[in-house]
Design an enzyme around this catalytic site. Structure first.
Site, PDB file in Angstrom:
ATOM      1  N   CYS A  19     -53.574  -8.992  95.405  1.00  0.00           N
ATOM      2  CA  CYS A  19     -53.996  -7.587  95.362  1.00  0.00           C
ATOM      3  C   CYS A  19     -53.311  -6.865  94.202  1.00  0.00           C
ATOM      4  O   CYS A  19     -53.943  -6.077  93.476  1.00  0.00           O
ATOM      5  CB  CYS A  19     -53.644  -6.881  96.673  1.00  0.00           C
ATOM      6  SG  CYS A  19     -54.424  -7.567  98.139  1.00  0.00           S
ATOM      7  N   CYS A  87     -59.429  36.542  91.749  1.00  0.00           N
ATOM      8  CA  CYS A  87     -58.049  36.094  92.012  1.00  0.00           C
ATOM      9  C   CYS A  87     -58.064  34.663  92.554  1.00  0.00           C
ATOM     10  O   CYS A  87     -57.256  33.822  92.131  1.00  0.00           O
ATOM     11  CB  CYS A  87     -57.370  37.010  93.030  1.00  0.00           C
ATOM     12  SG  CYS A  87     -57.203  38.724  92.522  1.00  0.00           S
ATOM     13  N   ASP A 499     -80.323  10.068 120.523  1.00  0.00           N
ATOM     14  CA  ASP A 499     -80.226   8.715 121.045  1.00  0.00           C
ATOM     15  C   ASP A 499     -80.440   8.831 122.554  1.00  0.00           C
ATOM     16  O   ASP A 499     -80.138   9.873 123.150  1.00  0.00           O
ATOM     17  CB  ASP A 499     -78.851   8.130 120.745  1.00  0.00           C
ATOM     18  CG  ASP A 499     -78.681   6.735 121.323  1.00  0.00           C
ATOM     19  OD1 ASP A 499     -79.526   5.883 121.037  1.00  0.00           O
ATOM     20  OD2 ASP A 499     -77.730   6.523 122.092  1.00  0.00           O
ATOM     21  N   ASP A 698     -73.449   9.371 120.555  1.00  0.00           N
ATOM     22  CA  ASP A 698     -72.119   9.342 121.156  1.00  0.00           C
ATOM     23  C   ASP A 698     -71.029   9.059 120.129  1.00  0.00           C
ATOM     24  O   ASP A 698     -69.853   8.998 120.462  1.00  0.00           O
ATOM     25  CB  ASP A 698     -72.048   8.311 122.293  1.00  0.00           C
ATOM     26  CG  ASP A 698     -72.412   6.900 121.826  1.00  0.00           C
ATOM     27  OD1 ASP A 698     -72.370   6.654 120.599  1.00  0.00           O
ATOM     28  OD2 ASP A 698     -72.725   6.063 122.679  1.00  0.00           O
TER      29      ASP A 698
END
Length: 810
Positions: A19, A87, A499, A698
Site C-alpha cells: 500500500c 462578511c 419498499d 429501511d
C-alpha cells in the site's frame, strides 16, 4: 524547484508495505512533486511540490484514484462581528486561503463557520488567526450555555449602543422638527452647533461598529453593508459639519445631522430585532442540546455515586429515578417504567420499558426507578447524533442559496455605482430639468437614500434562517434532514417509491385469517396447528404459535415432528397425528370440502400464505398468514396522493402478494419480483422519464435504491442514526413521518422562495424610488430616514417569516 513548498497528507486505508509503495508511486507520478515519503505507522505522506504545477487537491485526487482516502478533520468556529452575507463570503475566502483547508462553509444566520481541513497541515489556531486577520473575532466557547451567553453578550452590546443612540437622537429629532416654533430665540448657527454636539456621539460611538466593519471590508478589498451605512451617514454628517463650521460655503443653512443620527439608530434597532429573531430560529436545536443532563448517578461496587456525564463509560450501570432524564443510551437491567420519548423521537405516547428494553439519552423516566447499562455515551448517543446531523444540515447550503450568495457578492458594489450615478445625475442633469431646489442638498439626499435603503442582509438571511428553523423543527418531530440539498429536492418531488417488506408492512408474518372446516371453533384449530408447529423452525410456524399464545391457548410439546420438504410438518401430539402444511400436502392427504377449497383460493388471491391443518382424518380448517400493513399505511398513501405525488411500491415478492398488499395500501402502481439492484434500475427508469424520485426504505437492504433516488428516506432507524444511508432519516418506525418530512420540506422551501422574492423585490423596487425616479411625476422624494427604517424592517421581516416554521404541525 525554487518555488516548491513542503506538504503532507494523512492517508486512510493503508495496510502493508505494498500500500505504501502504491501511494508513493501515485504521488511521485505528478509533475512538480519530489522527495515523497510515505509512513505506514503514522499513516502520513510528506513531499515537496511546486504549487504552480501541482495543487494539494491534485495530490489528494491522485491518492483517491489509487484506492485510498485522505483523512481530514472538521472544526466549527463561532464567529462574532458578521453583519451581512458579504462578511460571510469574506470569512469563507480567508479560511480557504489557509494551507490544508479543503472547504469552509460560513453560515451568516448561525454565526458559524464549519471548516474541512487536514490537521497535519492546518490547525484550529491557524483557522482562528485567518478569521481574525479578516477583521472578525472567533468566540472561544464550548457548550450550549456558553454559546447562549456569547450571543446574549452580542445582543446586549447592540442594545447598549441603541439606548445611547436613542438618548441623543430623540433631542436631535425634537429640535429639528420643532425649530420653527422657537427660531426667534435660537439662531440657525446655534441650532446647528447643538445638533452637531448631539449627533456626534451617535455617529462615532453608537455607530463605531459600522466604521470598524467598513474598515475591515476595505482591508479585504470588499464592500459590505457597513460600507453603505458609513458612506451614507458620513456623507450627511460631513456635509452638515461643513455647513455648521462655514455656512457661507453653501447656499442653504440646512443640515442633515438628524438624518445621519436617525439612520444609525434605525439600523441599530433593526440589528437588535434581527439578532433576537435569529436567536429564536435556532431554539429547536438548543432545546435538543439541553435534553442531556449534566450529571448522572452511577452504581459502582454497590454504591451510588453522582458523576459528570463525561465520566460515564460504556458498560457502567446508571440509576435513573422517576422524573429524571436518561443521561445515556442504554439497556434496562432492572426496573419497570414509562418513558417519555417525545422530545427526541416525536412519539407523543409514553413507551413502557422493562428489563432488556433500550432507552435513549435525553428521554424522561416518568414513573418507576430504572437501572440502565450504558451502551452509547458521549458523541455516540442518539441525541448527540441527532444534534450533529441537524448542525451539519444547518451549515450546508441549498443550490438556491448559492445563487443568492452570488447576487450578494455583486450587490454592494452595484449599489455604490447606482448611488454615485444618482448623485451625478441629479446634480448635473436633473437639477437643470426639474425644480429640485438646492441641487447639492437634493443630490446628497438621493445619494444617502440609495446607500441606506439597499439591504444585502435580507438577501443573505433569506435562505439560511429558513433552513435553520425547518431542520430544527424537523428534529423535534423525529425527522432528520441531513443537508439543505435534500430539503430543496424534497420540496420538488413528483414520485414517492416505497419498499414493501419492513417499510409499508410490518416485516413479520402474522395470522390474519382463520377459516373453519371440521373444527368446532378457532381455539381447537389453533391448538392443533400451534402444537404441531412447535416441532418446526419455519418462519411461518412462529406466526401460528404466536397467534395461539395471544388467544391464551396452552400448547403441548409434540412427541415427534417430521418436516416434509416443500409441504409442511407432521407431528404427533398426545398420540394424535397432526399435519400442517400447504395446499400440496392437503391434496395428497385428502380432498378439501368445496366451501373450504374456495376460501383457500380466495385467501391466496389476497396475498396470504395458507396452511391447512389435518388431524385424525379431519380437515380442521385453514390458516391465512401474511405480512400485514403498518398502522396508518393507507392514510399515509392517501395523504401523499392528495399532495400530488405518484406513489409506487417495489418488492421482491411475487406478483400476487404484491398486488394484494398494494391494493390494501391504496397503491395503484407496483413492481414485483425485484432484486435490490433491480430496485435501483426501476428508480432510474422513473428518473429517465423526468420524475424527481424519493425512495422510502429501511436503510439496510435498500441501500442501492436509496442511493439511486434523488432523495433517500430511511425509516425506523431508531438509535442507528449515523449508519443510515438516507438523505432524510425518520427516527421512529412510523410511516406518517414520510408525509411530515415532505410537507415540512415543501413549507421550508416555500419560506425560502418567499424570503428571496421579497428580498429581491424590496431591493429592486426600493433603490429606484430612493434614487428619485418618482420625483419628476409626483414631486415626492424618499427621506433617507424612511429608507433606513425600510432597510431595517426588511431584515427583520425575513427572519420573522422564517420563524413562522416553528409553528409547523404534521
Amino acid at each position: 524547484m525554487s518555488s516548491s513548498r513542503k506538504g503532507s497528507v494523512r492517508i486512510r486505508g493503508m495496510h502493508c508495505a505494498t500500500c505504501v509503495d502504491a501511494v508513493r508511486e501515485s504521488i511521485e507520478s505528478l509533475e512538480g512533486v519530489e522527495d515523497v515519503s510515505v509512513n505506514l505507522a503514522t499513516e502520513k505522506a510528506t513531499f515537496r511540490f511546486d504549487p504552480d504545477r501541482t495543487s494539494m487537491e491534485d495530490i489528494a485526487n491522485t491518492v483517491r484514484s489509487t484506492g485510498y482516502d485522505i483523512a481530514r478533520d472538521e472544526s466549527t468556529l463561532t464567529i462574532g462581528g458578521m453583519h451581512c452575507a458579504t462578511c460571510a463570503l469574506t470569512i469563507k475566502e480567508s479560511l480557504e486561503e489557509v494551507p490544508g483547508v479543503k472547504e469552509a462553509k460560513v453560515n451568516f444566520a448561525l454565526g458559524k463557520a464549519t471548516v474541512d481541513y487536514d490537521s497535519t497541515v492546518a490547525s484550529r489556531s491557524m483557522l482562528a488567526a485567518a478569521v481574525e486577520k479578516a477583521g472578525y473575532n472567533v468566540l472561544e466557547i464550548e457548550g450550549v450555555m456558553a454559546e447562549r451567553l456569547a450571543r446574549k453578550a452580542e445582543l446586549n452590546a447592540v442594545m447598549r449602543d441603541l439606548f445611547i443612540a436613542l438618548a441623543f437622537v430623540i433631542p436631535v429629532a425634537s429640535i429639528t422638527m420643532t425649530y420653527s416654533f422657537w427660531s426667534d430665540i435660537m439662531t440657525t448657527e446655534i441650532r446647528n452647533y447643538i445638533l452637531l454636539i448631539l449627533a456626534a456621539p451617535v455617529q462615532f460611538y453608537a455607530g463605531l461598529r459600522y466604521y470598524k466593519g467598513a474598515y475591515r471590508a476595505i482591508l479585504n478589498k470588499r464592500a459590505n453593508m457597513d460600507t453603505l451605512v458609513v458612506l451614507g451617514t458620513s456623507s450627511a454628517f460631513i456635509y452638515s459639519l461643513i455647513v455648521t463650521l462655514d455656512p457661507g460655503l453653501v447656499s442653504t443653512p440646512d443640515v442633515y445631522f438628524d438624518t445621519s443620527a436617525v439612520i444609525i439608530t434605525l439600523v441599530l434597532a433593526g440589528k437588535y430585532l434581527e439578532l433576537r429573531s435569529r436567536g429564536s430560529t435556532s431554539e429547536a436545536i438548543m432545546k435538543l442540546m439541553d435534553l442531556q443532563p449534566p450529571t448522572a448517578v452511577t452504581i459502582r461496587d454497590g454504591a451510588e455515586t453522582q458523576v459528570s456525564i463525561d465520566e460515564i463509560k460504556e458498560g457502567d450501570l446508571v440509576l435513573v429515578k422517576p422524573g429524571e432524564r436518561m443521561p445515556i443510551d442504554g439497556m434496562v437491567q432492572s426496573g419497570r417504567s414509562s418513558v417519555d420519548e417525545s422530545m427526541v423521537t416525536g412519539e407523543s405516547i409514553p413507551q413502557e420499558k422493562g428489563e432488556g428494553a433500550e432507552v435513549i439519552g435525553g428521554t424522561v423516566n416518568i414513573s418507576g426507578m430504572l437501572k440502565v447499562k450504558a451502551t452509547r455515551v458521549g458523541r455516540n448517543t442518539t441525541l448527540a447524533q441527532i444534534v450533529k446531523l441537524v448542525e451539519d444540515a444547518q451549515s450546508s447550503k441549498a443550490p438556491i442559496e448559492r445563487y443568492a450568495d452570488k447576487i450578494a457578492g455583486y450587490f454592494v458594489p452595484a449599489v455604490l455605482i447606482v448611488a454615485v450615478s444618482t448623485f451625478i445625475f441629479w446634480y448635473f442633469v436633473g437639477s437643470g430639468i426639474w425644480d429640485v431646489g438646492d441641487a447639492l442638498s437634493f443630490s446628497l439626499t438621493t445619494f444617502v437614500a440609495v446607500l441606506v435603503i439597499a439591504c444585502p442582509c435580507a438577501l443573505g438571511l433569506a435562505t439560511p434562517t429558513a433552513i435553520v428553523v425547518g431542520t430544527g423543527r424537523g428534529a423535534q418531530l423525529g425527522v432528520l434532514i441531513k443537508d439543505a440539498d435534500a430539503l430543496e429536492t424534497a420540496g420538488k418531488l413528483t414520485t414517492l417509491i416505497f419498499d414493501k417488506t419492513g417499510t409499508l408492512t410490518v416485516g413479520e408474518p402474522k395470522v390474519v385469517k382463520l377459516v373453519l372446516g371440521d373444527a368446532h371453533d378457532e381455539r381447537e384449530l389453533l391448538y392443533h396447528a400451534g402444537s404441531a408447529e412447535r416441532g418446526s423452525e419455519h418462519v411461518l410456524s412462529g406466526a401460528v404459535i404466536e397467534a395461539a399464545r395471544e388467544a391464551g391457548i396452552v400448547l403441548d410439546e409434540p412427541e415427534t415432528s417430521t418436516v416434509v420438504p416443500g409441504e409442511g410438518v407432521t407431528s404427533i401430539v398426545k398420540g394424535v397425528t397432526i399435519h400442517v402444511g400447504n395446499r400440496r400436502m392437503a391434496a395428497r392427504l385428502m380432498s378439501a370440502p368445496p366451501r373450504l377449497d374456495q376460501s383457500i383460493t380466495q385467501m391466496e388471491d389476497e396475498g396470504m400464505t395458507v396452511m391447512v391443518c389435518i388431524a385424525q382424518g379431519k380437515m380442521l380448517g385453514a390458516i391465512g398468514v401474511a405480512d400485514t400493513l403498518k398502522a396508518g399505511a393507507e392514510e399515509v398513501v392517501r395523504n401523499l396522493t392528495d399532495m400530488g405525488l405518484k406513489v409506487v411500491m417495489l418488492t421482491g415478492d411475487n406478483e400476487r402478494t404484491a398486488r394484494a398488499i398494494a391494493a390494501r395500501a391504496g397503491i395503484h402502481e407496483f413492481r414485483a419480483q425485484l432484486l435490490p439492484k433491480d430496485k435501483a434500475s426501476a428508480i432510474r427508469s422513473y428518473q429517465e422519464a423526468g420524475e424527481i424520485v424519493a425512495m422510502v426504505g429501511d436503510g439496510i437492504n435498500d441501500a442501492p435504491a436509496l442511493a439511486q433516488a434523488d432523495i433517500g428516506i430511511a425509516i425506523g432507524s431508531g438509535t442507528d442514526i449515523a449508519l443510515e444511508s438516507g438523505n432524510i432519516v425518520l427516527v421512529r418506525d412510523d410511516l406518517k413521518g414520510v408525509s411530515t418530512a415532505i410537507r415540512l420540506s415543501r413549507r421550508t422551501f416555500r419560506k425560502i422562495r418567499e424570503n428571496l422574492f421579497w428580498a429581491l423585490i424590496y431591493n429592486t423596487a426600493s433603490i429606484p424610488i430612493a434614487a428619485g425616479i418618482l420625483y419628476p411625476f409626483t414631486d415626492w422624494l424618499l427621506s433617507p430616514m424612511i429608507a433606513a427604517g425600510a432597510m431595517a424592517f426588511s431584515s427583520v421581516s425575513v427572519v420573522a417569516n422564517a420563524s413562522l416554521l416553528r409553528r409547523f404541525r404534521p
